[in-house]
Structures are given as structure tokens and as C-alpha cells.
Design a protein around this motif. Sequence first.
Motif, PDB file in Angstrom:
ATOM      1  N   GLU A 198       0.721  -1.052  -0.080  1.00 55.41           N
ATOM      2  CA  GLU A 198      -0.043  -0.092   0.134  1.00 55.41           C
ATOM      3  C   GLU A 198       0.508   1.418  -0.015  1.00 55.41           C
ATOM      4  OE1 GLU A 198      -3.375   2.289   2.751  1.00 55.41           O
ATOM      5  OE2 GLU A 198      -2.750   0.212   3.249  1.00 55.41           O
ATOM      6  N   ASN A 199       1.834   1.238   0.732  1.00 58.40           N
ATOM      7  CA  ASN A 199       2.678   2.480   0.928  1.00 58.40           C
ATOM      8  C   ASN A 199       3.652   2.650  -0.342  1.00 58.40           C
ATOM      9  OD1 ASN A 199       1.720   3.542   3.178  1.00 58.40           O
ATOM     10  ND2 ASN A 199       3.113   2.581   4.642  1.00 58.40           N
ATOM     11  N   SER A 254       2.606   1.803  -3.399  1.00 57.33           N
ATOM     12  CA  SER A 254       2.043   2.417  -4.414  1.00 57.33           C
ATOM     13  C   SER A 254       1.750   3.847  -4.348  1.00 57.33           C
ATOM     14  CB  SER A 254       0.741   1.459  -4.650  1.00 57.33           C
ATOM     15  OG  SER A 254      -0.142   1.736  -3.377  1.00 57.33           O
ATOM     16  N   ARG A 255       1.997   4.197  -2.926  1.00 54.46           N
ATOM     17  CA  ARG A 255       1.737   5.886  -2.706  1.00 54.46           C
ATOM     18  C   ARG A 255       3.106   6.675  -3.102  1.00 54.46           C
ATOM     19  NH1 ARG A 255       0.410   5.954   3.352  1.00 54.46           N
ATOM     20  NH2 ARG A 255       0.378   8.405   2.651  1.00 54.46           N
ATOM     21  N   LYS A 304       5.771   8.228  -5.437  1.00 49.78           N
ATOM     22  CA  LYS A 304       5.738   9.016  -6.719  1.00 49.78           C
ATOM     23  C   LYS A 304       7.092   9.650  -6.794  1.00 49.78           C
ATOM     24  CE  LYS A 304       1.135   8.107  -7.007  1.00 49.78           C
ATOM     25  NZ  LYS A 304       1.018   6.730  -7.159  1.00 49.78           N
TER      26      LYS A 304
END
Length: 84
Positions: A24-25, A27-28, A30
Motif C-alpha cells: 500500500e505504501n 503504491s503511494r 511518486k
Amino acid sequence: MSLRFALLSFCLLLAACDGGLNQENYSRLKPGMLRSEVEQMLGKPAECSGALGFSSCTWGDQRTFISIQFGGDKVLMFSGQGLR
């Protein structure tokens, strides 16, 4: 009922102990994120090295990790392995 609550609490505690090292992290993340934003999400890195304004930092160990390359104070690229 009390045993069920204790077991649920223990499971939640274990999930929180991963230090943010999860899919989850990951995919955050950027390109362009500030290093301070990354550290707020993942915690302090296990290891960093670099020179001339570029650095590479790793969170985790050899089996489960997130590796991020920074230019100055911003994310350039990143990779991960063994995340759940």
C-alpha cells in the motif's frame, strides 16, 4: 470474548510493526516526492549512500525492501521486493 479481543489486538499490532514497509505504501510513492514525505510514510531508512547530490536509501532487509534513489531531496525512482 476477551480472548478474541486479545487475538485481534495482537494481529493489529503485528501489522503496524512493519514500519510502513508494505504494498500500500509502495503504491503511494511518486517521483518528485520530498524525502521528508517518504520518511514520514516509511520511517527512517535502514541504509543510505550517495555523492554529488544523489543518494540511494533502502528500507527493510534483503528479502523485503523498498529502495529509493533521490536527486537532492526528491524521489527520482524506486523499486521494491517481497512486499505484501
